[in-house]
Structure formats: C-alpha cells, structure tokens
Design a protein around this motif. Structure first.
Motif, PDB file in Angstrom:
ATOM      1  N   TYR A  17       0.841  -1.202   0.000  1.00 16.01           N
ATOM      2  CA  TYR A  17       0.000   0.000   0.000  1.00 16.01           C
ATOM      3  C   TYR A  17       0.877   1.253   0.000  1.00 16.01           C
ATOM      4  O   TYR A  17       0.625   2.196  -0.759  1.00 16.01           O
ATOM      5  CB  TYR A  17      -0.938  -0.010   1.210  1.00 16.01           C
ATOM      6  N   ASN A  21       1.035   3.971  -3.098  1.00 16.01           N
ATOM      7  CA  ASN A  21       0.399   5.260  -2.822  1.00 16.01           C
ATOM      8  C   ASN A  21       1.383   6.363  -2.480  1.00 16.01           C
ATOM      9  O   ASN A  21       1.025   7.348  -1.823  1.00 16.01           O
ATOM     10  CB  ASN A  21      -0.647   5.093  -1.714  1.00 16.01           C
ATOM     11  N   GLN A  26       1.623  11.892  -6.112  1.00 14.76           N
ATOM     12  CA  GLN A  26       1.522  11.892  -4.653  1.00 14.76           C
ATOM     13  C   GLN A  26       2.909  12.102  -4.045  1.00 14.76           C
ATOM     14  O   GLN A  26       3.905  11.684  -4.616  1.00 14.76           O
ATOM     15  CB  GLN A  26       0.957  10.553  -4.170  1.00 14.76           C
TER      16      GLN A  26
END
Length: 124
Positions: A17, A21, A26
C-alpha cells in the motif's frame, strides 16, 4: 476477505500500500492513518492493531520508515519506503508529475531527501 489473515499477508499489504500510494502525483511519503484504515478495511475481521503491528514490523525490518511530525497541534505520522534508490525514484516522480507542491508535499520531500541522505551515509 473472510477468516483470519496471516501476519505475512497483512505485512505485505501494508508495504504494498505504501509502495503504490507514494510517488507520482503523490508525495514520496504517506500519512500513517489512511494506511491503517485502508488495510483494516481490506481485512474486516482483523483488529487495526494487527495492521499497526505490521507497520512496526516493517519499520524494524527496514522495509518502511516512519517519521513523526510533532511540530503542530497534533502528532502526524508518515510512512515511506526505506530504500534509498526507491525513495529517490519516488521523489523524482513527484517532482516531474506534480503540478504544484503543497505545504505537506514540501515537508514530505524534505523528509524523504533527508532519509535518502541518511541511508546513503551522507553527513551533509
């Protein structure tokens, strides 16, 4: 998912994760709370403490690193990949894809760059 998840499954989900992410549009680091919430949602039969334990294991095994920002009213915890090459790649992706850097993004960049220096043994 039903039934009890193995610690390894939760661990791999946490690391994956964070890997997926961070970087790109990001910042190179992610707040810890959404990681706990998202992985807990994936393993609904599991208590969030198992996700927190997986995060602790990942930081102790140097798959992830945690940065705790205590500068504001509330403590904020960030997670990032604890590998100089991978983290540097995420920093570069963010620089090239992000239209503008938020205050949070700038802080994440500063922390990530410092972590790369620490991992490479740069004393500057």
């Amino acid at each position: 998912m039903s039934g009890e998840a193995s610690s390894k499954e939760i661990y791999e989900s946490v690391v994956g994760y964070v890997e997926k992410n961070t970087g790109g549009v990001q910042p190179p680091l992610i707040h810890e709370a959404p990681v706990v919430c998202s992985i807990s949602w994936s393993y609904r039969d599991e208590h969030p403490s198992r996700v927190r334990s997986a995060i602790a294991a990942a930081t102790s095994r140097n798959d992830l690193f945690r940065y705790v920002d205590e500068s504001g009213e509330h403590e904020r915890r960030y997670l990032g990949i604890d590998n100089a090459d991978a983290l540097e790649e995420k920093i570069e992706e963010y620089h090239s894809r992000s239209q503008r850097t938020t205050r949070n993004g700038a802080m994440c960049l500063r922390i990530a760059n410092q972590r790369v220096d620490d991992l490479r043994g740069d004393d500057s």
